[in-house]
Design a protein around this motif. Structure first.
Motif, PDB file in Angstrom:
ATOM      1  N   ARG A  59       0.825  -1.218   0.000  1.00 41.95           N
ATOM      2  CA  ARG A  59       0.000   0.000   0.000  1.00 41.95           C
ATOM      3  C   ARG A  59       0.857   1.264   0.000  1.00 41.95           C
ATOM      4  O   ARG A  59       0.407   2.319  -0.425  1.00 41.95           O
ATOM      5  CB  ARG A  59      -0.927  -0.016   1.216  1.00 41.95           C
ATOM      6  N   GLY A  60       2.089   1.165   0.476  1.00 41.20           N
ATOM      7  CA  GLY A  60       2.956   2.340   0.506  1.00 41.20           C
ATOM      8  C   GLY A  60       4.032   2.321  -0.559  1.00 41.20           C
ATOM      9  O   GLY A  60       4.987   3.106  -0.480  1.00 41.20           O
ATOM     10  N   ALA A  61       3.897   1.439  -1.563  1.00 42.68           N
ATOM     11  CA  ALA A  61       4.953   1.282  -2.570  1.00 42.68           C
ATOM     12  C   ALA A  61       5.240   2.581  -3.307  1.00 42.68           C
ATOM     13  O   ALA A  61       6.412   2.923  -3.529  1.00 42.68           O
ATOM     14  CB  ALA A  61       4.563   0.178  -3.551  1.00 42.68           C
ATOM     15  N   ASP A  62       4.212   3.314  -3.689  1.00 43.12           N
ATOM     16  CA  ASP A  62       4.437   4.557  -4.443  1.00 43.12           C
ATOM     17  C   ASP A  62       5.163   5.605  -3.597  1.00 43.12           C
ATOM     18  O   ASP A  62       6.050   6.308  -4.094  1.00 43.12           O
ATOM     19  CB  ASP A  62       3.100   5.114  -4.933  1.00 43.12           C
ATOM     20  N   ASP A  63       4.787   5.705  -2.315  1.00 42.22           N
ATOM     21  CA  ASP A  63       5.440   6.682  -1.437  1.00 42.22           C
ATOM     22  C   ASP A  63       6.909   6.325  -1.232  1.00 42.22           C
ATOM     23  O   ASP A  63       7.786   7.201  -1.214  1.00 42.22           O
ATOM     24  CB  ASP A  63       4.737   6.725  -0.079  1.00 42.22           C
ATOM     25  N   ILE A  64       7.188   5.018  -1.086  1.00 44.23           N
ATOM     26  CA  ILE A  64       8.574   4.589  -0.887  1.00 44.23           C
ATOM     27  C   ILE A  64       9.397   4.861  -2.145  1.00 44.23           C
ATOM     28  O   ILE A  64      10.523   5.359  -2.082  1.00 44.23           O
ATOM     29  CB  ILE A  64       8.626   3.094  -0.521  1.00 44.23           C
ATOM     30  N   ALA A  65       8.806   4.583  -3.317  1.00 41.50           N
ATOM     31  CA  ALA A  65       9.508   4.822  -4.575  1.00 41.50           C
ATOM     32  C   ALA A  65       9.812   6.311  -4.746  1.00 41.50           C
ATOM     33  O   ALA A  65      10.909   6.689  -5.191  1.00 41.50           O
ATOM     34  CB  ALA A  65       8.674   4.308  -5.745  1.00 41.50           C
ATOM     35  N   ALA A  66       8.851   7.161  -4.387  1.00 45.81           N
ATOM     36  CA  ALA A  66       9.078   8.609  -4.501  1.00 45.81           C
ATOM     37  C   ALA A  66      10.204   9.054  -3.575  1.00 45.81           C
ATOM     38  O   ALA A  66      11.047   9.885  -3.943  1.00 45.81           O
ATOM     39  CB  ALA A  66       7.779   9.352  -4.161  1.00 45.81           C
ATOM     40  N   ALA A  67      10.246   8.495  -2.359  1.00 43.43           N
ATOM     41  CA  ALA A  67      11.303   8.851  -1.412  1.00 43.43           C
ATOM     42  C   ALA A  67      12.666   8.403  -1.932  1.00 43.43           C
ATOM     43  O   ALA A  67      13.665   9.117  -1.781  1.00 43.43           O
ATOM     44  CB  ALA A  67      11.014   8.229  -0.052  1.00 43.43           C
TER      45      ALA A  67
END
Length: 821
Positions: A59-67
């Motif tokens: 569920r947090g994959a996009d946020d982690i990728a952006a970071a």
């Protein structure tokens, strides 16, 4: 490709400084184009990434990728079961990483590196060794074009020796950083320095505890901590139940085993689901497993129970049993390898005794303490987190809630409880900053650093200025503890490399000999086959030969395993021993070492001495001298006992050397051998202290002789030994010579002046007697001063005196004559 950059940069620099012809520039341009094309091809061929929707990290994959895109370092803090270990490499792929170089993904243990690689490869629809590979000790299943490479942190550290910029990687994930092993802490310091030179490199650090803020501060940029992304892990609530033992004694194994059986039976009645029991080590797993089998045979559900062990030293096939489908309910008995490194599927219940076997190094005694200790709160929470994945979970803690809250919040980092010698040696070999300046997450104490340097000086790996010696530089290249490496170097000098290789590789793996509690006597009897009453090290050579003979017979795998079991030795550990031996043999051969690879049929006294002198070179602190009570006085004031299982325990020689001094219920010497004190003195060299006393003139020898006392680390190697004092302290020896030879008038010195002086002294003494006066004849001190004034300060032997006197009296015949005045 990043891996091409250093080579291309050198070619370009070389072409500029020559200057190079147009053809050379054309070849460089072609090489650059090939590298660019390869990167483009890798980008186009990347596997399609999807995320399992049931995992919280998805569920947090996009946020982690952006970071990851926005920051050089990202800390991912996720509870056990969040999926961070398997999904982070895929998130990196989706974020554009893995195109210019590989995504390196480190694990603390080999078992985790293999299983995680298999899981990621399965999810990406590829075979292990293609897009996803792994590299552990003795095994490399990684294709050059792989995108993701799983490995132990030790493997990545080893790669720094030949690729200091880690140019093969565009991204590095350090998983399970909360374990704070020596390798992890050193790797984090190394990467922090590397990031200053590699702004293209991305670093992701994962932690399963809330200690992630420490890592964030460590990798701060302009005082701004690295971002921390928290990921929920537990899918279902976990009920923690406290079932403290009747006593708080951690060494009451019987009470603990009974409590585990009771907890298992309680959880069995709770409902379906597998049970995970944490235990300190392999022996406890084996013994608790036997007790559970006996207890559960009386239950109606006995046929449905499958007891599965899980620890790092199991074979790959045995480890995979925990992932295979089971027809019944499983009882998984595991060490702390199952705390964070592996997710055991189907677990609904956990039994946590709250104990782990922790190794601590004593700076005071220079010994290793291997004791069962209470785990920290964070470790206990990790264990509880292993249930609650498939349904509501239950964790039974075999200690009280008050005990839990009184425990330390986090486990001590290994760097604060280990010898730093190996770390310091590696830092020096890599030309890094000093240990005091190196960016450790938690800097070790100055005392621990000094202790590490002291051991390296003892091994002749660094000099007095702490600079690396040629011997130390060679030691740093060996994949061994520096003490074991030093043994090999000394063996090369004594022509016993073949034996030293067997022993060194044995000391790098657990002892293959097994001694199950219920069959201890049978095991002891079987092990007599290998016993050597002179040396446990030679017992290892006998065991090695036993396995070599079995392999030479070309027996089937099953028959070899059966033969090993009959002798109560582990086939798996024998196999690992041979793997380490093969690796060392290859590395030494590639380094140009040469030796006769055939073990001798018999080890005679001369060869015994050579082998054990080589062992002393690396284990000099592990010596002992037998005291009157049967214990041994060791280095620096310690006292230890021979381990009861030692082959030399019955005869208990006066002087012993041990591979390891380990404190359990008492301080034991493990793997010991009889040695001679003169070997210690020869190996220690300038490390010994020498005291001289009772200097006196010895007429028969014609020189001044003193008694010498030799000590090392407080142990007396030589209590009293006559030595020529003139070579040690010429001036003091001359004074003794003057008083006890010349003034006393030694008759062995055939010199006319002495006879004339004796007559003169006798005449004056007679005058004193007749005149009843005591002030005519001068005293011995005055006569000694007379001779000392005329005799050179380096003359203290009869031969040297006669040589000097012949020349001196030729110039002045009356030089040594006393007068009445």
């Amino acid at each position: 490709m990043l891996a091409d950059v250093p080579r291309l940069a050198r070619r370009i620099e070389h072409a500029r400084t020559r200057p190079a012809p147009a053809a050379e520039w054309a070849r460089i341009a072609e090489a650059i184009e090939r590298s660019v094309s390869r990167r483009a091809a890798r980008g186009a061929a990347k596997p399609h990434v999807t995320y399992p929707p049931e995992l919280p990290v998805s569920r947090g994959a996009d946020d982690i990728a952006a970071a990851i895109r926005a920051h050089p370092v990202v800390i991912v803090c996720g509870e056990t079961g969040s999926g961070k270990t398997t999904q982070l490499p895929k998130i990196c792929l989706a974020a554009g990483r893995g195109e210019r170089g590989q995504i390196g993904h480190t694990q603390p243990r080999r078992i985790a590196a293999r299983t995680v690689a298999a899981r990621i490869a399965h999810e990406l629809g590829t075979a292990v060794g293609n897009a996803v590979g792994y590299k552990v000790r003795f095994t490399d299943h990684t294709h050059p074009d792989a995108y993701i490479k799983l490995m132990t942190d030790g493997i990545l550290l080893a790669e720094t020796q030949r690729d200091r910029a880690l140019a093969a990687y565009d991204t590095i994930i350090v998983d399970e950083a909360h374990e704070r092993s020596l390798n992890i802490d050193f790797l984090l310091g190394y990467l922090r320095q590397l990031l200053e030179r590699r702004p293209d490199l991305k670093l992701i650090i994962t932690s399963a505890t809330l200690d992630a803020e420490r890592f964030a501060r460590h990798f701060a940029v302009d005082d701004k901590p690295a971002p921390v992304i928290e990921v929920s892990g537990r899918l279902f609530p976990v009920d923690a139940r406290y079932r403290p033992l009747a006593t708080d004694e951690t060494d009451d194994e019987e009470e603990l085993e009974e409590a585990i059986v009771s907890a298992v039976e309680e959880l069995w009645r709770e409902g379906p689901g597998d049970i995970l029991v944490f235990l300190p080590g392999e022996r406890e797993i084996r013994e608790t497993g036997e007790r559970l089998r006996r207890a559960l045979t009386r239950r109606p559900y006995a046929a449905a129970v499958e007891i599965v062990p899980l620890y790092a030293r199991l074979s790959v096939a045995e480890q995979q049993r925990i992932f295979a489908p089971s027809s019944g309910r499983r009882l998984v008995l595991a060490t702390n390898v199952a705390e964070t490194s592996l997710t055991v599927p189907g677990i609904r219940y956990v039994v946590d005794p709250g104990l782990a076997r922790i190794k601590r190094y004593s700076l005071r005694n220079k010994t290793t303490l291997l004791q069962i200790e209470k785990i920290s709160q964070s470790a206990a929470n990790q264990r509880a987190g292993r249930c609650g994945r498939v349904a509501d979970g239950v964790c039974v803690r075999l200690y009280s809630e008050e005990d839990f809250t009184a425990r330390p919040r986090y486990t001590d980092p290994e760097i604060l409880r280990s010898s730093l010698a190996a770390v310091i040696l590696r830092m020096a070999a890599l030309d890094l900053s000093t240990p005091e300046e190196f960016p450790f997450v938690e800097p070790p104490s100055s005392r621990a650093i000094a202790d590490g340097y002291q051991l390296l000086q003892e091994l002749d790996a660094v000099d007095e200025s702490r600079a690396l010696t040629p011997r130390g530089r060679e030691l740093a290249k060996l994949p061994l503890d520096p003490r074991i490496g030093r043994i090999l170097q000394a063996a090369r000098e004594r022509d016993c490399v073949v034996e030293a290789l067997v022993i060194a590789s044995a000391l790098a793996v657990p002892d293959p000999r097994e001694r199950p509690l219920e069959r201890a006597q049978a095991a002891d009897q079987a092990h007599l086959k290998f016993r050597d009453e002179r040396s446990d090290f030679l017992s290892l050579i006998a065991l090695w030969q036993f396995f070599a003979d079995a392999l030479a017979e070309k027996l089937s795998h099953r028959k070899i395993v059966e033969r090993c079991r009959a002798q109560f030795v582990s086939y798996l550990r024998l196999r690992e021993w041979r793997d380490v031996h093969d690796q060392l043999t290859t590395e030494l051969s590639e380094a140009g070492w040469q030796w006769n690879p055939r073990l001798p049929d018999k080890i005679d006294a001369r060869r015994y001495a050579a082998i054990h002198q080589a062992l002393l070179a690396g284990l000099l602190s592990n010596i002992g001298s037998k005291a009157e009570d049967g214990a041994y006085d060791g280095a620096r004031g310690i006292r230890f006992h021979l381990h009861p299982g030692s082959g030399i325990a019955r005869k208990a020689p006066k002087w012993v050397l041990a591979a390891e001094l380990t404190e359990t219920t008492r301080l034991y010497a493990r793997c010991a051998a009889a040695i001679e004190p003169e070997w210690i003195e020869a190996i220690a060299g300038d490390g010994v202290t020498r005291d001289y006393f009772d200097a006196h003139w010895e007429s028969k020898r014609g020189e001044v002789v003193a008694s010498e006392r030799v000590k090392l680390y407080g142990l007396t190697l030589v209590a009293r030994r006559p030595v020529s004092y003139g070579a040690i302290d010429p001036a003091a020896a001359r004074d003794v010579f003057v008083r006890e030879a010349l003034v006393a008038g030694d008759p062995t010195i055939k010199a006319p002046f002495l006879e004339r002086n004796r007559r003169l002294i006798a005449e004056i003494a007679e005058l004193e007697h007749k005149a009843r006066r005591q002030d005519v004849l001068v005293d011995d001190d005055t006569i000694a001063a007379f001779y000392a004034e005329r005799t050179p300060p380096d003359v203290s032997t009869r031969a040297a005196f006669e040589r000097w006197r012949a020349q001196a009296e030729a110039r002045d015949p009356n030089l040594l004559l006393l007068t009445r005045e």
